[in-house]
Enzyme design. Structure first.
Site, PDB file in Angstrom:
ATOM      1  N   LYS A 127       0.818  -1.249   0.066  1.00  0.00           N
ATOM      2  CA  LYS A 127      -0.109  -0.054  -0.027  1.00  0.00           C
ATOM      3  C   LYS A 127       1.008   1.188   0.011  1.00  0.00           C
ATOM      4  CE  LYS A 127      -4.337  -1.599   0.103  1.00  0.00           C
ATOM      5  NZ  LYS A 127      -5.207  -1.406  -0.958  1.00  0.00           N
TER       6      LYS A 127
ATOM      7  N   GLU B  76      -9.508   6.323   2.981  1.00  0.00           N
ATOM      8  CA  GLU B  76     -10.638   5.518   3.377  1.00  0.00           C
ATOM      9  C   GLU B  76      -9.581   4.415   3.948  1.00  0.00           C
ATOM     10  OE1 GLU B  76      -9.873   5.725   0.295  1.00  0.00           O
ATOM     11  OE2 GLU B  76      -9.202   3.647  -0.052  1.00  0.00           O
TER      12      GLU B  76
ATOM     13  N   SER C  16       1.391  -9.763  -1.028  1.00  0.00           N
ATOM     14  CA  SER C  16       1.360  -8.234  -0.984  1.00  0.00           C
ATOM     15  C   SER C  16       1.500  -7.957   0.305  1.00  0.00           C
ATOM     16  CB  SER C  16      -0.107  -8.131  -1.326  1.00  0.00           C
ATOM     17  OG  SER C  16      -1.175  -8.998  -0.525  1.00  0.00           O
TER      18      SER C  16
END
Lengths: 253, 394
Positions: free
Chosen positions: B90, B112, B378
């Protein structure tokens, strides 16, 4: 002649009221429309509830959630409206988000609107370019007006584009906000209203967002042909119920 | 040109676009007009790559997973995004967007978050740059992801609960969009996935594309080819997958496999497998596949993994699915949890539950012994420890 265009040709400032179909009770739609029309409201926006109303503040969100919970949907709304034109002559507009219309089928939705005597649609998340490219022909075919929004951040150039694409009126959002977020107008709004009025657009302007009482109604209509009240009316319905609609309207003008 | 990247109007095939209220038009238009030119500035590239190297810890390794490969009789490489600062891919995107926001003169950031990974990655870069940060998070997610809430607060961010709707990621996204409507001038909205109105899906994919760029050169070094036979990634909104696929999208020698969360099973009513259950519609400003009722109301997804618990999928992925370019497979909670445990014990790596879904693919599909697979790892599983503990009674 579309009823919206017709209404705006007459003199006097337009008072338009928004309510969410299916709220407070599932079958209040007709009762609310009749009460509003009987008490001198000039135009009505019937809110088709959506699960994810991005442009709405907590009041309209809550009414939408409740309406969906009550069982409201597009089919039922058209059914509730089928006899409305035997009693009510003022312009009726459906306001909602694009996804439910897309799922119903845009052409079928427009066709059912016309059958029910709806005069126009406000779909805030259907963008101008997509409307012009994909849907304008359908709206034109059914004689339905599609109403666009402008905000204090909309550039003059884009306002001109919207004015060219619009028929009926332009929905002038009073401030950078979701519905029901602000109450009262300051200098910022006044100068914005003046700036837009000075552009001398071909379409009349009706102000929405932030209008809740006689004072804000009067301020908004000083530079525009009318004003729309939504959240404040929903709050009144929540508190006082459908029976006390006349009281609310009398306080506005 | 027919391809799998975004076209000049912001569409992937029929998917994408910007279905937003007029209130958001100036904000997204400002981004649309500037994002490519800013990203191409040499100083921007320099700043971005320096932070990715020195702050995030890139390049992340491409690791040949010997034991997994032996177990499944194929050649498996893991792209170690779990080793990024903050524990997941991220941060690649939040570094890029914060640099972009600064160049646009914004002094307030909103975001968010579902599981809290994107919220933490956003709070991190805001702390780094000294910019005010507000993160919207569903009230239910706040309760079930307490450590990440604490991390965001420690990093100086304000965490605002989303109290509407299902009080999860979808609603946190709605609240962030509403905040942006109310603060259109000074605020930049850092969306965490390849979702939302154009240009977000493309912009986020470009920031994440560092993943596939690195895979190409690392694989070339190890295998003498920059093309794996398959790139495999889990998909919620789809940002890690978009990053892993990016440089291979139009390269038909490379197979693309997307793994979605089936929750308790596709037909149980508790699932997040959008490709199987979704129809074309509009969510968060984008035309894509989404889970909805016949009447067009967006439905509540379910997955044990908060990061895959989203009722839509990015428009790039909708196009990969509909065109047949991507192979979509769905994995249940149980299959994912068991795969996560297996990877932990075979390779000494505890994956995030999102990523565990990708590892469960071997229950569903066979590969040839000579196939080269790259699985995008990830995120790491630290944040999910409590869920693993509860699930396995550890």
């Amino acid at each position: 002649m579309n009823r919206i265009t017709d209404k705006l040709r007459q003199s006097g400032k337009i008072l338009s009221i928004y309510f969410t179909a299916g709220y407070p009770d599932l079958n209040d739609t007709e009762k609310i429309i009749n009460a509003l029309a009987d008490n001198g409201v000039d135009m009505i926006e019937i809110g088709l509830p959506f699960s994810d109303p991005l442009a709405d503040g907590p009041t309209i969100q809550a009414s939408s959630t409740a309406a969906l919970h009550n069982g409201m949907n597009s089919e039922l709304l058209f059914d509730q409206l089928k006899n409305i034109r035997s009693k009510v002559n003022i312009p009726l507009i459906i306001m909602g988000y694009f996804n439910p219309v897309l799922q119903y089928g845009v052409e079928e939705f427009c066709s059912r609107c016309v059958e029910a005597g709806i005069d126009g649609l406000i779909l805030p998340d259907l963008p101008l370019d997509v409307y012009m490219r994909e849907y304008k022909d359908i709206f034109d075919h059914y004689g339905l007006l599609n109403i666009f929004l402008i905000t204090p951040q909309t550039s003059d150039e884009r306002i001109r584009q919207i004015d060219d694409a619009s028929e009926g009126f332009i929905y002038m959002v009073s401030s950078a906000s979701t519905t029901g977020a602000k109450t009262g107008f300051g200098e910022e709004q006044t100068s914005y209203f003046q700036r837009i009025a000075a552009m001398e657009l071909k379409n009349p302007l009706i102000v929405g967002f932030g209008i809740s009482n006689a004072k804000t109604f009067q301020q908004a209509t000083e530079y525009a042909e009318g004003a729309i009240i939504g959240s404040a009316f929903i709050k009144h319905l929540t508190k006082k119920g459908v029976a006390n609609i006349p009281e609310f309207i009398k306080r506005i003008r | 040109m027919k391809g799998y990247h975004v076209d000049e109007n912001g569409y992937y095939g029929i998917f994408g676009g910007a279905y937003i209220p007029e209130m958001l038009y100036p904000n997204t238009e400002e981004l649309r007009q500037n994002y490519l030119s800013i990203m191409q500035e040499s100083q921007f590239k320099k700043d971005f790559h320096q932070l990715l190297r020195d702050y995030v810890g890139r390049p992340t390794p491409l690791y040949f997973a010997k034991n997994l490969s032996a177990e499944y009789k194929t050649r498996i490489y893991l792209k170690r995004e779990d080793l990024c600062h903050t524990g997941a891919h991220k941060v690649n995107n939040t570094i890029g967007q914060i640099l972009l926001a600064k160049r646009l003169g914004k002094n307030r950031i909103i975001a968010e978050t579902g599981a809290g990974q994107h919220g933490v990655a956003t709070a991190t870069v805001c702390a780094l740059m000294g910019i005010k940060c507000v993160v919207y998070m569903g009230e239910i997610d706040i309760a079930r992801q307490a450590p990440n809430v604490a991390r965001m607060k420690m990093l100086g961010a304000e965490v605002r609960p989303a109290l509407s709707g299902s009080r999860t990621l979808k609603d946190a996204t709605n609240e962030a969009i509403r905040d942006w409507i109310n603060n259109p001038v000074d605020t930049h909205y850092i969306i965490g996935s390849v979702v939302g109105p154009h240009p977000y899906p493309d912009m986020v994919a470009r920031f994440q594309s560092v993943i596939s760029e690195e895979i190409q050169s690392q694989l070339l070094e190890k295998e003498g080819t920059s093309n794996p036979d398959y790139v495999i990634a889990c998909v919620g909104g789809g940002s890690n997958a978009a990053g892993a696929y990016y440089h291979y999208l139009d390269n038909m020698e490379v197979g693309i496999i997307a793994v979605e969360a089936a929750g308790k099973g596709i037909n149980t009513g508790e699932s997040a497998a959008t490709s199987a259950l979704g129809k074309v519609g509009i969510i968060h400003g984008s035309k894509t596949l989404l889970m909805q009722t016949n009447d067009g109301q967006i439905t509540e997804p379910y997955s044990i993994s908060a990061g895959l618990d989203y009722p839509g999928v990015g428009p790039m992925h909708a196009h990969l699915f509909q065109s047949g370019r991507g192979e979509f497979i769905s994995i249940t909670d149980q299959e994912a949890m068991e795969a996560g445990l297996r990877v932990s014990q075979l390779e000494g790596i505890i994956p995030a539950i999102e990523t565990s879904h990708a590892f469960a693919i071997f229950d569903k599909r066979e590969f040839k012994p000579e196939d080269i697979l790259v699985i995008n790892l990830s995120g790491r599983g630290d944040k999910d420890l409590q869920t693993y503990i509860d699930y396995f009674n550890l």
